[in-house]
Write a protein that holds these residues in place. Sequence first.
Motif, mmCIF file in Angstrom:
data_model
loop_
_atom_site.group_PDB
_atom_site.id
_atom_site.type_symbol
_atom_site.label_atom_id
_atom_site.label_comp_id
_atom_site.label_asym_id
_atom_site.label_seq_id
_atom_site.Cartn_x
_atom_site.Cartn_y
_atom_site.Cartn_z
ATOM 1 N N ILE A 19 -5.380 25.258 12.303
ATOM 2 C CA ILE A 19 -6.985 25.205 13.144
ATOM 3 C C ILE A 19 -7.615 26.799 13.061
ATOM 4 N N THR A 20 -7.166 27.434 12.600
ATOM 5 C CA THR A 20 -7.847 28.501 12.754
ATOM 6 C C THR A 20 -8.188 28.749 11.600
ATOM 7 N N PHE A 21 -7.678 28.536 10.866
ATOM 8 C CA PHE A 21 -8.099 27.980 9.238
ATOM 9 C C PHE A 21 -9.611 27.432 9.063
ATOM 10 N N TRP A 22 -9.729 26.025 9.948
ATOM 11 C CA TRP A 22 -10.531 24.945 9.907
ATOM 12 C C TRP A 22 -11.619 25.639 10.680
ATOM 13 N N PHE A 23 -11.524 26.636 11.892
ATOM 14 C CA PHE A 23 -12.360 26.923 12.904
ATOM 15 C C PHE A 23 -12.829 28.256 12.031
ATOM 16 N N LEU A 24 -12.320 28.827 11.625
ATOM 17 C CA LEU A 24 -12.973 29.908 10.428
ATOM 18 C C LEU A 24 -14.384 29.366 9.241
ATOM 19 N N ILE A 25 -13.694 27.693 8.833
ATOM 20 C CA ILE A 25 -14.778 27.628 7.839
ATOM 21 C C ILE A 25 -15.578 26.833 8.811
ATOM 22 N N LEU A 26 -15.556 26.166 9.669
ATOM 23 C CA LEU A 26 -16.757 25.439 10.801
ATOM 24 C C LEU A 26 -17.784 27.022 10.681
ATOM 25 N N LEU A 27 -16.604 28.422 11.937
ATOM 26 C CA LEU A 27 -18.047 29.780 11.478
ATOM 27 C C LEU A 27 -18.596 29.362 10.363
ATOM 28 N N ILE A 28 -18.181 30.062 9.880
ATOM 29 C CA ILE A 28 -18.793 30.662 8.254
ATOM 30 C C ILE A 28 -19.900 29.522 7.599
ATOM 31 N N THR A 29 -19.914 27.752 7.554
ATOM 32 C CA THR A 29 -20.828 26.568 7.424
ATOM 33 C C THR A 29 -21.731 27.087 8.096
ATOM 34 N N HIS A 30 -21.405 27.316 9.468
ATOM 35 C CA HIS A 30 -22.700 27.465 10.765
ATOM 36 C C HIS A 30 -23.646 27.931 10.576
ATOM 37 N N TYR A 31 -22.962 29.723 10.180
ATOM 38 C CA TYR A 31 -23.453 31.238 9.757
ATOM 39 C C TYR A 31 -24.694 30.976 8.668
ATOM 40 N N MET A 32 -24.223 29.966 8.143
ATOM 41 C CA MET A 32 -24.407 29.653 6.740
ATOM 42 C C MET A 32 -25.755 28.390 6.293
ATOM 43 N N GLY A 33 -26.093 28.099 8.291
ATOM 44 C CA GLY A 33 -27.034 27.554 8.070
ATOM 45 C C GLY A 33 -26.832 25.922 8.125
ATOM 46 N N ILE A 34 -25.129 26.013 8.145
ATOM 47 C CA ILE A 34 -25.047 24.433 7.635
ATOM 48 C C ILE A 34 -24.011 23.861 8.883
ATOM 49 N N ASP A 35 -24.596 22.745 9.672
ATOM 50 C CA ASP A 35 -24.108 22.308 10.688
ATOM 51 C C ASP A 35 -23.674 21.481 10.154
ATOM 52 N N ASN A 36 -23.260 20.221 9.348
ATOM 53 C CA ASN A 36 -22.516 18.575 9.647
ATOM 54 C C ASN A 36 -21.808 19.351 7.814
ATOM 55 N N ILE A 37 -20.443 19.733 8.320
ATOM 56 C CA ILE A 37 -20.015 19.420 6.891
ATOM 57 C C ILE A 37 -19.008 18.019 6.026
ATOM 58 N N HIS A 38 -19.861 16.990 7.576
ATOM 59 C CA HIS A 38 -19.401 16.009 6.700
ATOM 60 C C HIS A 38 -20.419 15.546 5.744
ATOM 61 N N ALA A 39 -21.352 16.419 5.839
ATOM 62 C CA ALA A 39 -22.964 16.095 4.899
ATOM 63 C C ALA A 39 -22.475 17.122 3.817
ATOM 64 N N LEU A 40 -22.476 17.762 3.499
ATOM 65 C CA LEU A 40 -21.965 18.705 2.987
ATOM 66 C C LEU A 40 -21.344 18.493 1.725
ATOM 67 N N ILE A 41 -20.032 18.396 2.421
ATOM 68 C CA ILE A 41 -19.515 17.296 1.613
ATOM 69 C C ILE A 41 -19.173 16.002 0.831
ATOM 70 N N ALA A 42 -20.540 15.550 1.150
ATOM 71 C CA ALA A 42 -20.802 13.771 0.507
ATOM 72 C C ALA A 42 -21.600 14.399 -0.265
ATOM 73 N N ASN A 43 -22.234 15.637 -0.196
ATOM 74 C CA ASN A 43 -22.950 15.641 -0.860
ATOM 75 C C ASN A 43 -22.597 16.923 -2.412
ATOM 76 N N ILE A 44 -21.709 17.570 -1.947
ATOM 77 C CA ILE A 44 -21.169 18.354 -2.845
ATOM 78 C C ILE A 44 -19.716 16.751 -4.161
ATOM 79 N N ILE A 45 -19.253 16.103 -3.450
ATOM 80 C CA ILE A 45 -18.514 15.133 -4.109
ATOM 81 C C ILE A 45 -18.337 14.588 -4.299
ATOM 82 N N ALA A 46 -18.360 13.523 -2.769
ATOM 83 C CA ALA A 46 -18.964 12.268 -2.782
ATOM 84 C C ALA A 46 -20.133 12.388 -3.139
ATOM 85 N N ARG A 47 -21.153 12.288 -3.698
ATOM 86 C CA ARG A 47 -22.486 11.754 -4.938
ATOM 87 C C ARG A 47 -22.080 11.820 -5.901
#
Length: 413
Positions: free
Chosen positions: A174-202
Amino acid sequence: MINKVQKIAAKISSQRHLIALRDGMASAMPLIIIGSVFMLVANFPIPGFTAWLKNIGIQDFFNKAANSTFGIVGLTVTFSIAYNLAKYYKVDPLSAGLLSLGSFVLLTPVLKNNGFPMQYLGSAGLFVGIIVSLITTEIFKFFVKRNLVIKMPDTVPPNVSRAFAAILPGFFSITFWFLILLITHYMGIDNIHALIANIIARPLSILTKTLPGIILVIFIQCFFWMFGIHGAQVTGPIIEPLLLQNSDANRIAFQAGKHLPNIITYEFLYNFVFSGGAGCVMALAILLFLFSKSKENKVLGKLSIAPVSFQVAEPVLFGFPTILNIKMVIPFVMSPVVTALITYFAMDWGLVAKPVGAVIPWTTPPVIAGFLASGGKISGAVIQIITILINMAIYYPFFKMDDNEKLKKELAK
Protein backbone atom coordinates in the motif's frame (compact mmCIF):
# COMPACT_ATOMS: atom_id res chain seq x y z
CA MET A 1 10.19 -24.86 -38.01
CA ILE A 2 7.28 -26.60 -36.26
CA ASN A 3 9.37 -27.34 -33.16
CA LYS A 4 10.63 -23.75 -32.97
CA VAL A 5 7.12 -22.28 -33.20
CA GLN A 6 5.80 -24.73 -30.61
CA LYS A 7 8.66 -23.91 -28.23
CA ILE A 8 8.10 -20.15 -28.59
CA ALA A 9 4.34 -20.53 -28.07
CA ALA A 10 4.89 -22.84 -25.10
CA LYS A 11 7.12 -20.24 -23.43
CA ILE A 12 4.56 -17.49 -24.05
CA SER A 13 1.57 -19.52 -22.87
CA SER A 14 3.40 -20.84 -19.78
CA GLN A 15 4.68 -17.45 -18.61
CA ARG A 16 3.33 -17.07 -15.06
CA HIS A 17 2.08 -13.50 -15.39
CA LEU A 18 0.27 -14.24 -18.65
CA ILE A 19 -1.27 -17.37 -17.10
CA ALA A 20 -2.50 -15.31 -14.14
CA LEU A 21 -3.85 -12.68 -16.52
CA ARG A 22 -5.62 -15.29 -18.67
CA ASP A 23 -7.12 -17.09 -15.65
CA GLY A 24 -8.07 -13.79 -14.02
CA MET A 25 -9.97 -12.69 -17.13
CA ALA A 26 -11.65 -16.10 -17.31
CA SER A 27 -12.77 -15.74 -13.68
CA ALA A 28 -14.59 -12.53 -14.59
CA MET A 29 -16.48 -14.05 -17.54
CA PRO A 30 -19.46 -15.37 -15.49
CA LEU A 31 -20.17 -11.84 -14.21
CA ILE A 32 -19.77 -10.40 -17.70
CA ILE A 33 -22.14 -12.94 -19.26
CA ILE A 34 -24.72 -12.60 -16.46
CA GLY A 35 -24.61 -8.81 -16.80
CA SER A 36 -25.08 -9.15 -20.56
CA VAL A 37 -28.26 -11.20 -20.03
CA PHE A 38 -29.78 -8.55 -17.75
CA MET A 39 -28.80 -5.83 -20.20
CA LEU A 40 -30.41 -7.66 -23.14
CA VAL A 41 -33.64 -8.19 -21.20
CA ALA A 42 -33.80 -4.52 -20.15
CA ASN A 43 -33.25 -3.30 -23.72
CA PHE A 44 -34.79 -6.07 -25.82
CA PRO A 45 -35.80 -4.71 -29.27
CA ILE A 46 -39.55 -5.10 -28.76
CA PRO A 47 -40.88 -1.63 -27.89
CA GLY A 48 -43.97 -2.98 -26.17
CA PHE A 49 -41.90 -5.23 -23.90
CA THR A 50 -39.40 -2.54 -22.86
CA ALA A 51 -42.25 -0.05 -22.36
CA TRP A 52 -43.96 -2.59 -20.11
CA LEU A 53 -40.75 -3.05 -18.07
CA LYS A 54 -40.47 0.71 -17.72
CA ASN A 55 -44.13 1.15 -16.76
CA ILE A 56 -43.96 -1.39 -13.96
CA GLY A 57 -40.73 0.22 -12.75
CA ILE A 58 -38.24 -2.62 -13.10
CA GLN A 59 -36.27 -1.68 -16.22
CA ASP A 60 -33.84 0.38 -14.14
CA PHE A 61 -33.32 -2.58 -11.84
CA PHE A 62 -32.35 -4.77 -14.80
CA ASN A 63 -29.85 -2.10 -15.88
CA LYS A 64 -28.54 -1.88 -12.34
CA ALA A 65 -28.00 -5.65 -12.33
CA ALA A 66 -25.96 -5.26 -15.53
CA ASN A 67 -23.90 -2.42 -14.03
CA SER A 68 -23.32 -4.45 -10.85
CA THR A 69 -21.89 -7.40 -12.75
CA PHE A 70 -20.40 -6.37 -16.11
CA GLY A 71 -19.83 -2.90 -14.64
CA ILE A 72 -17.34 -4.03 -11.96
CA VAL A 73 -15.09 -6.11 -14.20
CA GLY A 74 -12.09 -3.89 -13.31
CA LEU A 75 -12.46 -4.74 -9.63
CA THR A 76 -13.09 -8.42 -10.35
CA VAL A 77 -10.08 -8.84 -12.60
CA THR A 78 -7.80 -7.00 -10.15
CA PHE A 79 -8.66 -9.46 -7.39
CA SER A 80 -8.67 -12.61 -9.52
CA ILE A 81 -5.34 -11.94 -11.29
CA ALA A 82 -3.61 -11.37 -7.94
CA TYR A 83 -5.33 -14.45 -6.53
CA ASN A 84 -4.17 -16.68 -9.41
CA LEU A 85 -0.61 -15.34 -9.43
CA ALA A 86 -0.33 -15.82 -5.66
CA LYS A 87 -1.54 -19.41 -6.07
CA TYR A 88 1.24 -19.96 -8.60
CA TYR A 89 3.78 -18.66 -6.07
CA LYS A 90 2.16 -20.76 -3.29
CA VAL A 91 1.55 -17.74 -1.05
CA ASP A 92 -1.76 -16.69 0.51
CA PRO A 93 -3.95 -15.83 -2.52
CA LEU A 94 -6.76 -14.22 -0.53
CA SER A 95 -4.41 -11.69 1.11
CA ALA A 96 -2.76 -10.89 -2.24
CA GLY A 97 -6.16 -10.35 -3.86
CA LEU A 98 -7.45 -8.10 -1.07
CA LEU A 99 -4.26 -6.03 -1.02
CA SER A 100 -4.54 -5.58 -4.78
CA LEU A 101 -8.13 -4.40 -4.39
CA GLY A 102 -7.07 -1.86 -1.75
CA SER A 103 -4.26 -0.60 -3.98
CA PHE A 104 -6.61 -0.34 -6.96
CA VAL A 105 -9.11 1.74 -4.96
CA LEU A 106 -6.27 3.92 -3.66
CA LEU A 107 -5.25 4.81 -7.24
CA THR A 108 -8.82 5.41 -8.46
CA PRO A 109 -9.88 9.09 -8.46
CA VAL A 110 -12.69 10.11 -6.11
CA LEU A 111 -15.67 12.27 -7.10
CA LYS A 112 -16.66 15.39 -5.18
CA ASN A 113 -19.36 13.46 -3.31
CA ASN A 114 -16.74 10.87 -2.25
CA GLY A 115 -18.03 8.31 -4.75
CA PHE A 116 -16.02 6.46 -7.37
CA PRO A 117 -16.42 6.94 -11.13
CA MET A 118 -18.26 3.80 -12.22
CA GLN A 119 -16.28 3.48 -15.45
CA TYR A 120 -13.02 2.90 -13.56
CA LEU A 121 -14.56 0.10 -11.51
CA GLY A 122 -15.50 -1.46 -14.83
CA SER A 123 -13.63 -2.01 -18.08
CA ALA A 124 -11.92 1.42 -18.06
CA GLY A 125 -10.02 0.29 -14.96
CA LEU A 126 -8.78 -2.96 -16.46
CA PHE A 127 -5.23 -1.88 -17.27
CA VAL A 128 -4.60 -0.24 -13.91
CA GLY A 129 -6.10 -3.34 -12.29
CA ILE A 130 -3.77 -5.64 -14.25
CA ILE A 131 -0.66 -3.63 -13.39
CA VAL A 132 -1.63 -3.21 -9.73
CA SER A 133 -2.45 -6.89 -9.23
CA LEU A 134 0.80 -8.13 -10.79
CA ILE A 135 3.09 -5.71 -8.94
CA THR A 136 1.27 -6.02 -5.61
CA THR A 137 1.51 -9.81 -5.73
CA GLU A 138 5.22 -9.62 -6.56
CA ILE A 139 5.79 -7.37 -3.53
CA PHE A 140 3.70 -9.70 -1.37
CA LYS A 141 5.65 -12.74 -2.58
CA PHE A 142 9.01 -11.00 -1.99
CA PHE A 143 8.25 -10.52 1.72
CA VAL A 144 6.58 -13.89 2.31
CA LYS A 145 9.28 -15.97 0.60
CA ARG A 146 11.93 -14.25 2.75
CA ASN A 147 9.90 -14.72 5.94
CA LEU A 148 9.63 -10.95 6.39
CA VAL A 149 6.28 -11.38 8.10
CA ILE A 150 4.80 -11.17 11.58
CA LYS A 151 4.84 -14.69 12.99
CA MET A 152 2.31 -15.83 15.54
CA PRO A 153 2.64 -18.73 18.03
CA ASP A 154 1.54 -22.19 16.86
CA THR A 155 -1.44 -22.05 19.21
CA VAL A 156 -2.99 -19.21 17.22
CA PRO A 157 -5.62 -20.37 14.65
CA PRO A 158 -4.23 -20.57 11.06
CA ASN A 159 -6.61 -17.95 9.66
CA VAL A 160 -5.48 -15.45 12.29
CA SER A 161 -1.81 -16.26 11.59
CA ARG A 162 -2.34 -15.68 7.85
CA ALA A 163 -3.98 -12.34 8.56
CA PHE A 164 -1.05 -11.14 10.70
CA ALA A 165 1.47 -12.52 8.17
CA ALA A 166 -0.09 -10.24 5.53
CA ILE A 167 0.32 -7.05 7.58
CA LEU A 168 3.97 -6.29 6.84
CA PRO A 169 3.97 -7.12 3.09
CA GLY A 170 0.58 -5.42 2.85
CA PHE A 171 1.90 -2.26 4.48
CA PHE A 172 4.78 -2.03 2.01
CA SER A 173 2.45 -2.76 -0.94
CA ILE A 174 0.00 0.00 0.00
CA THR A 175 2.90 2.35 0.79
CA PHE A 176 4.41 1.69 -2.63
CA TRP A 177 1.17 2.72 -4.40
CA PHE A 178 0.70 5.60 -1.96
CA LEU A 179 4.07 7.00 -3.04
CA ILE A 180 3.18 6.49 -6.71
CA LEU A 181 -0.02 8.44 -6.10
CA LEU A 182 1.88 11.30 -4.41
CA ILE A 183 4.54 11.49 -7.11
CA THR A 184 2.00 11.60 -9.93
CA HIS A 185 -0.05 14.20 -8.05
CA TYR A 186 2.94 16.54 -7.69
CA MET A 187 3.69 15.95 -11.37
CA GLY A 188 0.24 17.36 -12.13
CA ILE A 189 -1.31 13.96 -12.91
CA ASP A 190 -4.50 13.35 -10.92
CA ASN A 191 -5.88 10.43 -12.91
CA ILE A 192 -3.59 7.41 -13.11
CA HIS A 193 -6.21 5.49 -15.09
CA ALA A 194 -6.06 8.10 -17.86
CA LEU A 195 -2.25 8.08 -17.74
CA ILE A 196 -2.04 4.30 -18.17
CA ALA A 197 -4.63 4.43 -20.95
CA ASN A 198 -2.52 6.96 -22.85
CA ILE A 199 0.76 5.10 -22.32
CA ILE A 200 -0.34 1.48 -22.79
CA ALA A 201 -3.93 1.08 -23.86
CA ARG A 202 -3.97 3.63 -26.66
CA PRO A 203 -1.01 2.19 -28.63
CA LEU A 204 -2.32 -1.37 -28.15
CA SER A 205 -5.80 -0.32 -29.20
CA ILE A 206 -4.49 -0.22 -32.79
CA LEU A 207 -4.99 -4.00 -32.66
CA THR A 208 -8.60 -3.78 -31.52
CA LYS A 209 -9.84 -0.43 -32.83
CA THR A 210 -8.83 -0.74 -36.47
CA LEU A 211 -9.64 -3.26 -39.19
CA PRO A 212 -5.96 -3.89 -40.12
CA GLY A 213 -5.20 -4.45 -36.44
CA ILE A 214 -7.86 -7.10 -35.92
CA ILE A 215 -6.90 -8.78 -39.21
CA LEU A 216 -3.35 -9.04 -37.83
CA VAL A 217 -4.73 -10.61 -34.65
CA ILE A 218 -6.67 -13.14 -36.75
CA PHE A 219 -3.51 -14.00 -38.74
CA ILE A 220 -1.54 -14.53 -35.53
CA GLN A 221 -4.22 -16.76 -34.00
CA CYS A 222 -4.54 -18.84 -37.18
CA PHE A 223 -0.75 -19.11 -37.47
CA PHE A 224 -0.46 -20.66 -34.01
CA TRP A 225 -3.49 -22.88 -34.55
CA MET A 226 -1.90 -24.35 -37.68
CA PHE A 227 0.92 -25.63 -35.48
CA GLY A 228 -1.48 -27.17 -32.97
CA ILE A 229 -1.24 -24.29 -30.49
CA HIS A 230 -4.35 -22.59 -29.09
CA GLY A 231 -4.07 -19.23 -30.83
CA ALA A 232 -6.57 -17.42 -28.61
CA GLN A 233 -4.64 -18.39 -25.49
CA VAL A 234 -1.48 -16.85 -26.94
CA THR A 235 -3.07 -13.54 -27.94
CA GLY A 236 -5.87 -13.43 -25.35
CA PRO A 237 -4.01 -11.89 -22.38
CA ILE A 238 -3.02 -8.92 -24.57
CA ILE A 239 -6.10 -8.24 -26.68
CA GLU A 240 -9.06 -9.48 -24.61
CA PRO A 241 -8.94 -6.67 -22.02
CA LEU A 242 -9.07 -4.20 -24.92
CA LEU A 243 -11.89 -6.06 -26.64
CA LEU A 244 -13.88 -6.12 -23.40
CA GLN A 245 -13.36 -2.37 -23.04
CA ASN A 246 -14.86 -1.93 -26.50
CA SER A 247 -17.77 -4.21 -25.58
CA ASP A 248 -18.42 -2.31 -22.37
CA ALA A 249 -18.39 1.03 -24.18
CA ASN A 250 -21.06 -0.34 -26.53
CA ARG A 251 -23.05 -1.70 -23.57
CA ILE A 252 -23.11 1.70 -21.85
CA ALA A 253 -24.11 3.45 -25.09
CA PHE A 254 -26.79 0.83 -25.80
CA GLN A 255 -28.32 1.23 -22.34
CA ALA A 256 -28.36 5.00 -22.80
CA GLY A 257 -29.94 4.72 -26.26
CA LYS A 258 -26.90 6.33 -27.90
CA HIS A 259 -24.87 5.53 -31.03
CA LEU A 260 -22.69 2.43 -30.55
CA PRO A 261 -19.04 3.54 -30.83
CA ASN A 262 -17.32 0.24 -31.71
CA ILE A 263 -17.65 -2.45 -34.36
CA ILE A 264 -14.69 -4.50 -33.17
CA THR A 265 -15.56 -5.98 -29.80
CA TYR A 266 -15.10 -9.22 -27.90
CA GLU A 267 -18.21 -10.72 -29.51
CA PHE A 268 -17.25 -9.41 -32.97
CA LEU A 269 -14.11 -11.57 -32.91
CA TYR A 270 -15.29 -14.64 -31.05
CA ASN A 271 -18.94 -14.83 -32.15
CA PHE A 272 -19.11 -13.20 -35.59
CA VAL A 273 -15.66 -13.94 -37.04
CA PHE A 274 -14.76 -17.37 -35.66
CA SER A 275 -18.06 -19.17 -36.37
CA GLY A 276 -17.61 -22.76 -35.28
CA GLY A 277 -14.27 -21.97 -33.68
CA ALA A 278 -10.77 -21.47 -35.08
CA GLY A 279 -10.56 -21.21 -38.85
CA CYS A 280 -14.36 -20.87 -39.16
CA VAL A 281 -14.53 -24.67 -39.32
CA MET A 282 -18.33 -24.64 -39.00
CA ALA A 283 -18.29 -24.43 -42.80
CA LEU A 284 -15.97 -27.44 -43.11
CA ALA A 285 -18.07 -29.46 -40.65
CA ILE A 286 -21.20 -28.81 -42.76
CA LEU A 287 -19.36 -29.90 -45.93
CA LEU A 288 -18.19 -33.07 -44.20
CA PHE A 289 -21.69 -33.80 -42.94
CA LEU A 290 -23.55 -33.13 -46.22
CA PHE A 291 -21.18 -33.85 -49.11
CA SER A 292 -18.59 -36.44 -48.03
CA LYS A 293 -18.21 -39.54 -50.21
CA SER A 294 -15.35 -41.19 -48.35
CA LYS A 295 -16.35 -43.25 -45.32
CA GLU A 296 -13.74 -41.54 -43.14
CA ASN A 297 -15.10 -38.07 -43.84
CA LYS A 298 -18.72 -39.23 -43.54
CA VAL A 299 -18.07 -40.56 -40.06
CA LEU A 300 -16.13 -37.43 -39.09
CA GLY A 301 -18.98 -35.24 -40.40
CA LYS A 302 -21.55 -37.09 -38.27
CA LEU A 303 -19.34 -36.94 -35.19
CA SER A 304 -18.25 -33.31 -35.56
CA ILE A 305 -21.38 -31.43 -36.65
CA ALA A 306 -22.91 -31.30 -33.15
CA PRO A 307 -19.82 -30.16 -31.18
CA VAL A 308 -18.77 -27.67 -33.88
CA SER A 309 -22.30 -26.20 -33.76
CA PHE A 310 -21.47 -25.32 -30.16
CA GLN A 311 -18.10 -23.83 -31.13
CA VAL A 312 -16.08 -26.90 -30.09
CA ALA A 313 -13.80 -27.11 -33.11
CA GLU A 314 -11.33 -29.78 -31.95
CA PRO A 315 -13.02 -32.75 -33.72
CA VAL A 316 -12.44 -31.08 -37.08
CA LEU A 317 -9.15 -29.41 -36.18
CA PHE A 318 -7.51 -32.68 -35.13
CA GLY A 319 -9.77 -35.25 -36.83
CA PHE A 320 -9.81 -33.97 -40.42
CA PRO A 321 -7.13 -32.67 -39.71
CA THR A 322 -6.63 -28.97 -40.39
CA ILE A 323 -3.82 -28.72 -37.82
CA LEU A 324 -0.36 -29.27 -39.34
CA ASN A 325 -2.03 -29.80 -42.73
CA ILE A 326 -0.34 -27.59 -45.30
CA LYS A 327 -3.16 -28.24 -47.80
CA MET A 328 -5.67 -26.49 -45.52
CA VAL A 329 -3.66 -23.35 -44.71
CA ILE A 330 -5.35 -21.20 -47.35
CA PRO A 331 -9.01 -21.80 -46.36
CA PHE A 332 -8.16 -21.94 -42.64
CA VAL A 333 -6.70 -18.42 -42.73
CA MET A 334 -8.76 -16.98 -45.58
CA SER A 335 -12.18 -17.85 -44.07
CA PRO A 336 -11.89 -15.79 -40.85
CA VAL A 337 -10.21 -12.91 -42.69
CA VAL A 338 -12.99 -12.77 -45.31
CA THR A 339 -15.62 -13.13 -42.57
CA ALA A 340 -14.08 -10.24 -40.63
CA LEU A 341 -14.00 -8.02 -43.72
CA ILE A 342 -17.58 -8.75 -44.77
CA THR A 343 -18.98 -8.38 -41.25
CA TYR A 344 -17.02 -5.22 -40.52
CA PHE A 345 -18.12 -3.39 -43.66
CA ALA A 346 -21.71 -4.62 -43.33
CA MET A 347 -21.80 -3.09 -39.84
CA ASP A 348 -19.91 0.03 -40.92
CA TRP A 349 -22.38 0.66 -43.75
CA GLY A 350 -25.36 0.13 -41.45
CA LEU A 351 -26.54 -3.06 -43.16
CA VAL A 352 -26.02 -5.11 -39.99
CA ALA A 353 -26.51 -4.04 -36.37
CA LYS A 354 -23.30 -3.54 -34.40
CA PRO A 355 -22.61 -5.66 -31.31
CA VAL A 356 -24.46 -4.09 -28.38
CA GLY A 357 -21.86 -5.11 -25.78
CA ALA A 358 -23.64 -8.28 -24.66
CA VAL A 359 -20.84 -10.85 -24.26
CA ILE A 360 -22.36 -14.11 -25.44
CA PRO A 361 -21.04 -17.45 -24.09
CA TRP A 362 -18.51 -18.83 -26.56
CA THR A 363 -20.47 -22.11 -26.80
CA THR A 364 -23.54 -20.34 -28.24
CA PRO A 365 -24.24 -21.72 -31.75
CA PRO A 366 -23.68 -19.39 -34.71
CA VAL A 367 -26.79 -17.53 -35.96
CA ILE A 368 -28.23 -17.56 -32.41
CA ALA A 369 -25.03 -15.87 -31.23
CA GLY A 370 -25.31 -13.24 -33.96
CA PHE A 371 -28.93 -12.55 -33.08
CA LEU A 372 -28.17 -12.08 -29.37
CA ALA A 373 -24.88 -10.18 -29.82
CA SER A 374 -26.60 -7.61 -32.03
CA GLY A 375 -29.26 -6.98 -29.39
CA GLY A 376 -31.92 -9.25 -30.88
CA LYS A 377 -31.60 -7.95 -34.45
CA ILE A 378 -32.29 -10.34 -37.33
CA SER A 379 -29.43 -8.78 -39.31
CA GLY A 380 -26.95 -10.22 -36.79
CA ALA A 381 -28.21 -13.73 -37.56
CA VAL A 382 -28.43 -13.16 -41.33
CA ILE A 383 -24.81 -12.00 -41.63
CA GLN A 384 -23.67 -15.18 -39.92
CA ILE A 385 -25.65 -17.33 -42.34
CA ILE A 386 -24.14 -15.43 -45.27
CA THR A 387 -20.56 -15.69 -44.00
CA ILE A 388 -20.95 -19.43 -43.24
CA LEU A 389 -22.14 -20.00 -46.83
CA ILE A 390 -19.17 -17.98 -48.16
CA ASN A 391 -16.80 -19.98 -45.94
CA MET A 392 -18.29 -23.20 -47.34
CA ALA A 393 -17.46 -21.94 -50.84
CA ILE A 394 -13.89 -21.15 -49.71
CA TYR A 395 -13.41 -24.56 -48.11
CA TYR A 396 -15.19 -26.59 -50.81
CA PRO A 397 -12.33 -27.11 -53.36
CA PHE A 398 -9.91 -28.09 -50.59
CA PHE A 399 -12.47 -30.35 -48.91
CA LYS A 400 -13.30 -31.97 -52.28
CA MET A 401 -9.63 -32.61 -53.04
CA ASP A 402 -9.15 -34.26 -49.64
CA ASP A 403 -12.37 -36.27 -49.94
CA ASN A 404 -11.41 -37.59 -53.38
CA GLU A 405 -7.96 -38.66 -52.13
CA LYS A 406 -9.45 -40.51 -49.17
CA LEU A 407 -12.08 -42.13 -51.37
CA LYS A 408 -9.43 -43.42 -53.80
CA LYS A 409 -7.47 -44.94 -50.93
CA GLU A 410 -10.59 -46.59 -49.55
CA LEU A 411 -11.49 -48.02 -52.99
CA ALA A 412 -7.94 -49.27 -53.47
CA LYS A 413 -8.15 -51.19 -50.21
